[in-house]
Design a protein around this motif. Sequence first.
Motif, PDB file in Angstrom:
ATOM      1  N   MET A   4       0.931  -1.181  -0.092  1.00  0.00           N
ATOM      2  CA  MET A   4      -0.085  -0.178  -0.037  1.00  0.00           C
ATOM      3  C   MET A   4       0.879   1.432  -0.070  1.00  0.00           C
ATOM      4  SD  MET A   4      -3.098   0.818   2.558  1.00  0.00           S
ATOM      5  CE  MET A   4      -3.702  -0.718   2.422  1.00  0.00           C
ATOM      6  N   PRO A   5       0.639   2.084  -0.814  1.00  0.00           N
ATOM      7  CA  PRO A   5       1.574   3.305  -0.882  1.00  0.00           C
ATOM      8  C   PRO A   5       1.303   4.079   0.267  1.00  0.00           C
ATOM      9  CG  PRO A   5      -0.531   3.768  -2.239  1.00  0.00           C
ATOM     10  CD  PRO A   5      -0.571   2.202  -1.792  1.00  0.00           C
ATOM     11  N   THR A   6       2.479   4.784   1.019  1.00  0.00           N
ATOM     12  CA  THR A   6       2.424   5.586   2.061  1.00  0.00           C
ATOM     13  C   THR A   6       3.160   6.794   1.684  1.00  0.00           C
ATOM     14  OG1 THR A   6       4.695   4.981   2.936  1.00  0.00           O
ATOM     15  CG2 THR A   6       2.782   3.873   3.860  1.00  0.00           C
ATOM     16  N   LYS A   7       2.847   7.810   2.347  1.00  0.00           N
ATOM     17  CA  LYS A   7       3.266   9.292   2.098  1.00  0.00           C
ATOM     18  C   LYS A   7       3.473   9.906   3.561  1.00  0.00           C
ATOM     19  CE  LYS A   7       2.585  13.077  -0.872  1.00  0.00           C
ATOM     20  NZ  LYS A   7       1.427  13.965  -1.683  1.00  0.00           N
ATOM     21  N   GLU A   8       4.791  10.531   3.395  1.00  0.00           N
ATOM     22  CA  GLU A   8       5.195  11.079   4.937  1.00  0.00           C
ATOM     23  C   GLU A   8       4.908  12.691   4.500  1.00  0.00           C
ATOM     24  OE1 GLU A   8       7.759   9.866   7.134  1.00  0.00           O
ATOM     25  OE2 GLU A   8       6.864   8.121   6.272  1.00  0.00           O
ATOM     26  N   LEU A   9       4.248  13.389   5.600  1.00  0.00           N
ATOM     27  CA  LEU A   9       4.006  14.845   5.478  1.00  0.00           C
ATOM     28  C   LEU A   9       4.205  15.569   6.924  1.00  0.00           C
ATOM     29  CD1 LEU A   9       0.689  15.170   5.855  1.00  0.00           C
ATOM     30  CD2 LEU A   9       0.953  14.224   3.523  1.00  0.00           C
ATOM     31  N   THR A  10       4.355  16.816   6.703  1.00  0.00           N
ATOM     32  CA  THR A  10       4.346  17.396   8.111  1.00  0.00           C
ATOM     33  C   THR A  10       3.103  18.120   8.406  1.00  0.00           C
ATOM     34  OG1 THR A  10       6.622  17.954   7.477  1.00  0.00           O
ATOM     35  CG2 THR A  10       5.723  19.154   9.535  1.00  0.00           C
ATOM     36  N   CYS A  11       2.636  17.943   9.538  1.00  0.00           N
ATOM     37  CA  CYS A  11       1.306  18.607   9.905  1.00  0.00           C
ATOM     38  C   CYS A  11       1.457  20.006  10.295  1.00  0.00           C
ATOM     39  CB  CYS A  11       0.697  17.805  11.261  1.00  0.00           C
ATOM     40  SG  CYS A  11      -1.036  18.777  11.938  1.00  0.00           S
ATOM     41  N   ILE A  12       0.477  20.816   9.939  1.00  0.00           N
ATOM     42  CA  ILE A  12       0.686  22.151   9.815  1.00  0.00           C
ATOM     43  C   ILE A  12      -0.115  22.784  10.800  1.00  0.00           C
ATOM     44  CG2 ILE A  12       1.559  22.451   7.516  1.00  0.00           C
ATOM     45  CD1 ILE A  12      -1.215  23.904   6.961  1.00  0.00           C
ATOM     46  N   ASN A  13      -0.963  22.261  11.663  1.00  0.00           N
ATOM     47  CA  ASN A  13      -1.863  22.734  12.547  1.00  0.00           C
ATOM     48  C   ASN A  13      -1.259  23.456  13.751  1.00  0.00           C
ATOM     49  OD1 ASN A  13      -4.573  22.189  11.612  1.00  0.00           O
ATOM     50  ND2 ASN A  13      -3.839  20.138  11.319  1.00  0.00           N
ATOM     51  N   CYS A  14      -0.036  23.057  14.300  1.00  0.00           N
ATOM     52  CA  CYS A  14       0.585  23.685  15.310  1.00  0.00           C
ATOM     53  C   CYS A  14       2.020  23.442  15.308  1.00  0.00           C
ATOM     54  CB  CYS A  14       0.085  23.155  16.651  1.00  0.00           C
ATOM     55  SG  CYS A  14       0.846  21.648  17.235  1.00  0.00           S
ATOM     56  N   PRO A  15       2.877  24.219  16.140  1.00  0.00           N
ATOM     57  CA  PRO A  15       4.173  24.222  15.952  1.00  0.00           C
ATOM     58  C   PRO A  15       5.012  23.099  16.326  1.00  0.00           C
ATOM     59  CG  PRO A  15       3.463  25.893  17.737  1.00  0.00           C
ATOM     60  CD  PRO A  15       2.181  25.127  17.327  1.00  0.00           C
ATOM     61  N   MET A  16       4.232  21.999  16.661  1.00  0.00           N
ATOM     62  CA  MET A  16       4.668  20.620  16.948  1.00  0.00           C
ATOM     63  C   MET A  16       5.122  19.951  15.694  1.00  0.00           C
ATOM     64  SD  MET A  16       4.543  19.121  19.685  1.00  0.00           S
ATOM     65  CE  MET A  16       5.284  17.384  19.960  1.00  0.00           C
TER      66      MET A  16
END
Lengths: 478, 419, 122
Positions: free
Chosen positions: C1-13
């Motif tokens: 199954m394809p996976t993708k990495e990304l950075t969450c932008i909702n908070c500074p975390m």
Amino acid sequence: MYDVLIIGAGVIGASVARAISKYDLKVIVVDKHSDVCEGTSKANSGIVHSGYDAKPGTLKAKFNLIGNKMMGEFCQRYRVPFRRNGSLVLAFDVNEIPKLEALKTQGTLNGVEGLEVLSKEQVLAMEPNLSSQVAAALYAPTGGIVDPFELTISQAEVANQNGVEFQFNSLVSSIVKQTSHFQVFVNDTMIESKTVINCAGVFSDEINNQLSAHKLKITPRKGEYCLFDKEVGHFVDRTIFQLPTAYGKGVLVTPTAENNLLIGPTAYDIDDKYDNSTTAEGIKEVLSKASQSVKSIPTSFIITAFSGLRATETSGDFIIGEAKDVEGFYNAAGIESPGLTAAPAIGDYLADLVTKKLNAKMKTSYIDGRADLVRFEPLSVADKSKLIESNHEFGKIICRCEMVTLAEIKDAIHRPVGATTIDGVKRRTRAGAGRCQGGFCGPKVLEILSKELHKDPREIAKFDQQAILLVGFDKENL
Amino acid sequence: MINKDIVIIGGGPAGLAAAIGAYEAGNKNIVILERDNLLGGILNQCIHNGFGLHTFKEELTGPEYSARYVKKIKDLNIETKLETMVIDISNELIVSAISENEGMVQYQAKAVILTMGCRERPRGALSIPGYRPSGIFSAGTAQRFVNIEGYMPGKSVVILGSGDIGLIMARRMTLEGADVKMVVEIMPYSGGLKRNIVQCLDDFSIPLKLSHTVTKIHGSTRVSGVTIAKVDDLRNPIKGTEEYVECDTLLLSVGLIPENELSRKVGVIINPKTQGPIVSESLETSIKGIFAAGNVLHVHDLVDHVSSEAYLAGKNAVKYINGLLEELKMIDILASDGVRYTVPSTLNVNNVEDLTQIRFRSSDVYKDAYVSVYFDEERILHSKKRILTPGEMETVTILKKWLIERPNLKTITVKIEKE
Amino acid sequence: MPTKELTCINCPMGCLLSVEFDETGIKKVTGNQCKRGELYAAKEVITPKRIVTSIVPVLNGVEDMVSVKTAIDIPKELIKQCVIELKNIKVEAPVEIGQVILENVCGTNVCVIATKSVERKK
């Protein structure tokens, strides 16, 4: 055919041009840069030395003393910011007091007045921010500070309004001596002149060596500086030198004529005559050496760092006068410190030699002074108000930090030898010289230059022609 | 001399909101003095979206956010003077301003609100070694050229500093046709919002080099390149890690400084941490009748917070004029243990309506830490935060009833605790 | 199954999210520390969209340029194309805030609109 061709529009070239403009002669100044004051004259300490430094009998001693004496009246006449703030040479060890005494003796021999060796207490009472390590100091009340830009610009203006031509962006590639005149090749065109005066700063050896068998060798000696916000402009009131020690010549801490604080310079001989870059080591050295002189340097108030090249000639002295083997060719070479102090005097001296040679007569129409020059910032509220009534453009502030108005910037552009670049406007008006360093006013000055000079904004440069600011339109490269 | 109850210095987002705050508190005798030829301040050049989520519950661009306030100012008929630069404020609240059209104008104010905003730190503040060619711009200057004038200040760009303006300009320059090589950040973390890192850098594959700095600028007329290097924990460049990057432009996004020349001149006491005035809970400075709000007080991340703060300043200025503000500063507010500063610095319980807010920034990155508020020795608030970073302003809310219950309270301390 | 990495932008975390997905949608999100991460991942992986902002020249205006934006967000991969479509657009003053500058940009059915008003030069 020109009577006089001056190579270099630094403070020396401008001084010579100003002095010669009294005479009925056809004179031209050529410079490879796009403005006056683009070489050593724009990056130095701005000190008017009192004259104890130079060895008695040298040209440095002679012109320093004459220059120092005439500076007050001269700057008043030409509206150049100048203050005789006095200077102190610090010794940090009682064993060094004899060295101060020796400097005093040398100075007295040179004709410097008022020199006095002060005790630690006297010095600290004068300058409370000095380091408590101070043991004694030589006080020179005739020392001063001058705005080196204005000292150059003012004289260029006087010369120009009295008929001297200025040709910029003009690099002298070669000079050929004919029987009764010179052919000077500038950007592939030839200019003919009866006499040539070499005021080419760090390049003056190259100019001299094309014509004279008496070869000169100029080694550029780099000096790095830190300039501080006006907020700390009164950190010291006098110019603070250090006694040269085995570890080398010290650095100075001084207010500038425009009320900033200046610390520097380093002194390193380099090879590249175009290298006016600053270095991490240089700035570190300046700050560390200066911290011997003063209590704590307000480093958070540094607004810029810069470096300049001194034109150090191998002989150690100024080379001033007609070359022995080339009639009509005059040198003002090796003009390093105290060159700024000496400049107006050197100008007078060389003008005297050249005009005698050419049997020139004084002009009847000579105007000794600058066209009216108004600075808005120092005026009282009432005077500001009056000024705006007389010209509304004084009501438009372009540079917030130094409070420079549209009227002043437009005047700087349209004056004799007017500004054509962002730096040119800065040196003439101080727009962009303040704490934000042109962040706000830069785009506005660019717009004004483009409008007043009828040039495309993309042609407006910071200084030389190649130093443009805008490279194209948005989306142009898409 | 013109009599005005409230003189507002600066017509950016803070000045506009302050005027509305004062107006809605019942005083209509207001003038806003703006040095530019339009209202809205720096919002005019912030053409990107992301403004107004708190205030309007929708995402607007800078000019749109500004336009809403400007419209309100016009609707309320609040007087504004454009191209009018204040050059002096006196202790007696005489405000002297100049303009091309009216010359020198002096206002006798009952209250003055400082809303002059902030400016960018220049290169000199960093002492980056090297040449001083053209092609070095602060990010905001470049923003003005690209977004207002339509000119590109460079073709290949390195950006130093990952504050939000730097990130935003990385995207803007890329979209308008420049090659943005990288963003270089001396700290091990970015000072910008995560959202901007993703949408301004990641979207365009622009690398963010953390713990790196520019160590040298090359090119004697126009920038020809920069040397970058890795830095150690003390932020000193590490020898041997230098790398030359060819570019014709260096943009600096290395911090903002509140613009307090006028405030200093009149003698307002400045907090060295914020570079803005020290203020009370009512946003009154150390000088009676002079209030401050927005970026002139402390640099904000979100314009929404500027607006709400300034609205309050306007409201309090009216209270002051009406003699409803107590001048005594009874309680000190201290920043300690990882809290770099607080705004306000003092509090008078009688001036608080139902609640009051303390804004602060952490001095470092803290994960899974607690924000604590102490009333003298007593811990009154203790809230867990997944993350605190210096780049994001934090707020704690103090209820009036807590204050009333402790009449002998001397000091409120805000600190960050591990547990 | 394809996976993708990304950075969450909702908070500074800035949680590093790992998203597993297939053609039917998101299967699994890991790395998030709160609910918002999951919601963000869903949108960002399936149909990442952005509002695009730029400026275009104004003819006969009191200002030379007017700022513009896509009325709503458009697919992320069309950002650059959207700006290119604006390259040769010029608008005649007066310009009203909200005025349509370009219709159906990149075939998205989304308009590019002015984000400020520019009056006509007198």
